[in-house]
Motif scaffolding. Structure first.
Motif, PDB file in Angstrom:
ATOM      1  N   GLY A 120       4.007  60.394   7.802  1.00 31.30           N
ATOM      2  CA  GLY A 120       3.068  59.702   6.951  1.00 31.30           C
ATOM      3  C   GLY A 120       2.434  60.654   5.938  1.00 31.30           C
ATOM      4  N   LYS A 121       2.416  61.944   6.264  1.00 29.68           N
ATOM      5  CA  LYS A 121       1.786  62.939   5.396  1.00 29.68           C
ATOM      6  C   LYS A 121       2.770  64.014   4.957  1.00 29.68           C
ATOM      7  N   GLU A 122       3.623  64.431   5.822  1.00 29.79           N
ATOM      8  CA  GLU A 122       4.564  65.516   5.564  1.00 29.79           C
ATOM      9  C   GLU A 122       5.892  64.925   5.099  1.00 29.79           C
ATOM     10  N   THR A 123       6.537  65.588   4.173  1.00 27.50           N
ATOM     11  CA  THR A 123       7.779  65.042   3.639  1.00 27.50           C
ATOM     12  C   THR A 123       9.004  65.855   4.030  1.00 27.50           C
ATOM     13  N   SER A 124       8.846  66.934   4.765  1.00 24.61           N
ATOM     14  CA  SER A 124       9.975  67.767   5.159  1.00 24.61           C
ATOM     15  C   SER A 124      10.674  67.169   6.380  1.00 24.61           C
ATOM     16  N   PHE A 125      11.997  67.230   6.384  1.00 29.48           N
ATOM     17  CA  PHE A 125      12.769  66.735   7.520  1.00 29.48           C
ATOM     18  C   PHE A 125      13.961  67.641   7.767  1.00 29.48           C
ATOM     19  N   SER A 126      14.617  67.452   8.894  1.00 32.66           N
ATOM     20  CA  SER A 126      15.803  68.229   9.232  1.00 32.66           C
ATOM     21  C   SER A 126      16.987  67.281   9.374  1.00 32.66           C
ATOM     22  N   ALA A 127      18.166  67.791   9.047  1.00 30.83           N
ATOM     23  CA  ALA A 127      19.347  66.926   9.001  1.00 30.83           C
ATOM     24  C   ALA A 127      20.577  67.608   9.581  1.00 30.83           C
ATOM     25  N   GLY A 128      21.490  66.753  10.001  1.00 28.71           N
ATOM     26  CA  GLY A 128      22.849  67.161  10.314  1.00 28.71           C
ATOM     27  C   GLY A 128      23.742  66.561   9.247  1.00 28.71           C
ATOM     28  N   VAL A 129      24.680  67.333   8.739  1.00 28.72           N
ATOM     29  CA  VAL A 129      25.604  66.872   7.707  1.00 28.72           C
ATOM     30  C   VAL A 129      27.017  66.954   8.272  1.00 28.72           C
ATOM     31  N   LEU A 130      27.698  65.805   8.271  1.00 30.57           N
ATOM     32  CA  LEU A 130      29.049  65.719   8.825  1.00 30.57           C
ATOM     33  C   LEU A 130      30.005  65.205   7.764  1.00 30.57           C
ATOM     34  N   THR A 131      31.067  65.953   7.525  1.00 32.44           N
ATOM     35  CA  THR A 131      32.123  65.519   6.606  1.00 32.44           C
ATOM     36  C   THR A 131      33.305  65.038   7.431  1.00 32.44           C
ATOM     37  N   VAL A 132      33.774  63.834   7.092  1.00 31.38           N
ATOM     38  CA  VAL A 132      34.925  63.241   7.764  1.00 31.38           C
ATOM     39  C   VAL A 132      36.093  63.303   6.781  1.00 31.38           C
ATOM     40  N   SER A 133      37.109  64.107   7.112  1.00 32.29           N
ATOM     41  CA  SER A 133      38.234  64.268   6.198  1.00 32.29           C
ATOM     42  C   SER A 133      39.426  64.883   6.915  1.00 32.29           C
ATOM     43  N   ASP A 134      40.606  64.397   6.570  1.00 36.39           N
ATOM     44  CA  ASP A 134      41.843  64.992   7.080  1.00 36.39           C
ATOM     45  C   ASP A 134      42.290  66.171   6.217  1.00 36.39           C
ATOM     46  N   THR A 135      41.703  66.319   5.040  1.00 38.29           N
ATOM     47  CA  THR A 135      42.174  67.339   4.103  1.00 38.29           C
ATOM     48  C   THR A 135      41.163  68.443   3.808  1.00 38.29           C
ATOM     49  N   ARG A 136      39.897  68.215   4.052  1.00 37.42           N
ATOM     50  CA  ARG A 136      38.890  69.223   3.731  1.00 37.42           C
ATOM     51  C   ARG A 136      38.593  70.104   4.935  1.00 37.42           C
ATOM     52  N   THR A 137      38.151  71.307   4.606  1.00 36.48           N
ATOM     53  CA  THR A 137      37.693  72.263   5.613  1.00 36.48           C
ATOM     54  C   THR A 137      36.282  72.687   5.223  1.00 36.48           C
ATOM     55  N   VAL A 138      35.649  73.476   6.062  1.00 34.08           N
ATOM     56  CA  VAL A 138      34.322  73.984   5.737  1.00 34.08           C
ATOM     57  C   VAL A 138      34.376  74.746   4.407  1.00 34.08           C
ATOM     58  N   GLU A 139      35.483  75.445   4.164  1.00 30.11           N
ATOM     59  CA  GLU A 139      35.619  76.236   2.938  1.00 30.11           C
ATOM     60  C   GLU A 139      35.859  75.381   1.694  1.00 30.11           C
ATOM     61  N   THR A 140      36.458  74.207   1.831  1.00 33.21           N
ATOM     62  CA  THR A 140      36.812  73.378   0.670  1.00 33.21           C
ATOM     63  C   THR A 140      35.982  72.105   0.537  1.00 33.21           C
ATOM     64  N   ASP A 141      35.006  71.942   1.388  1.00 35.99           N
ATOM     65  CA  ASP A 141      34.204  70.711   1.424  1.00 35.99           C
ATOM     66  C   ASP A 141      33.096  70.738   0.375  1.00 35.99           C
ATOM     67  N   LYS A 142      33.368  70.192  -0.791  1.00 41.54           N
ATOM     68  CA  LYS A 142      32.376  70.176  -1.873  1.00 41.54           C
ATOM     69  C   LYS A 142      31.255  69.173  -1.611  1.00 41.54           C
ATOM     70  N   SER A 143      31.571  68.036  -1.019  1.00 39.44           N
ATOM     71  CA  SER A 143      30.545  67.001  -0.811  1.00 39.44           C
ATOM     72  C   SER A 143      29.532  67.404   0.248  1.00 39.44           C
ATOM     73  N   GLY A 144      30.000  67.854   1.387  1.00 36.50           N
ATOM     74  CA  GLY A 144      29.084  68.290   2.439  1.00 36.50           C
ATOM     75  C   GLY A 144      28.238  69.470   2.004  1.00 36.50           C
ATOM     76  N   THR A 145      28.850  70.388   1.270  1.00 36.12           N
ATOM     77  CA  THR A 145      28.129  71.541   0.739  1.00 36.12           C
ATOM     78  C   THR A 145      27.065  71.089  -0.260  1.00 36.12           C
ATOM     79  N   HIS A 146      27.403  70.114  -1.085  1.00 32.96           N
ATOM     80  CA  HIS A 146      26.451  69.606  -2.079  1.00 32.96           C
ATOM     81  C   HIS A 146      25.273  68.899  -1.405  1.00 32.96           C
TER      82      HIS A 146
END
Length: 166
Positions: free
Chosen positions: A6-32
């Motif tokens: 209600g007062k604080e706007t900071s939050f924590s997240a998990g980001v998951l990329t679902v792809s047969d072709t991307r890796t951590v090194e090539t994942d532009k969307s998850g990185t963005h």
């Protein structure tokens, strides 16, 4: 999860990329997604890339739902209509309450500001999940995640988290 949204706007997240072709090194969307969240003062607790397989996607999300540090999970990829696109079929049963306006607004913005009528192919979805958390499932393109995070998720995350935790 002790933050008063209600007062604080900071939050924590998990980001998951679902792809047969991307890796951590090539994942532009998850990185963005991670970059946008960090630029706005939020924390990334987990990040992973998994193939378009229901068991793999479901296992990661279920594991992250148990992590008390996570306020929301953002999944990118696998939301289209191709036979291998299984993200929606995996996450929808996990939702306690769907937020239909998210998908509707996302498709509208995609239509008017991004890809035109191809927006009808998106099955982007959001909702509440166990533990007073939020889950967003976004298309895999960098443009789609930029639009969703900047125009919908960041402006409303604190309010949504406050509402789900009343």
């Amino acid at each position: 999860m002790s933050v008063d949204f209600g007062k604080e706007t900071s939050f924590s997240a998990g980001v998951l990329t679902v792809s047969d072709t991307r890796t951590v090194e090539t994942d532009k969307s998850g990185t963005h997604i991670q970059a946008l969240l960090k630029e706005n003062g939020h924390q990334i607790v987990h990040y992973d890339v998994v193939p378009d397989e229901q068991k793999a996607v479901g296992a990661v999300i279920e594991n992250w739902l148990e992590d008390e540090q996570i306020d929301m999970i953002i999944v990118t990829g696998g939301t289209g209509i191709a036979p291998r696109d299984i993200t929606i079929e995996t996450v929808k049963p996990m939702l306690q309450k769907e937020i239909p306006g998210f998908g509707e607004f996302f498709r509208y913005l995609s239509l008017t500001e991004d890809i035109g009528t191809k927006a009808m192919l998106s099955r982007a979805v959001a909702g509440t999940v166990k533990g007073g958390k939020l889950l967003f499932a976004l298309p895999g393109s960098r443009g789609a995640v930029d639009l969703a995070v900047r125009k919908l998720i960041l402006p409303e995350a604190a309010h949504l988290l406050h509402e789900v935790r009343k």
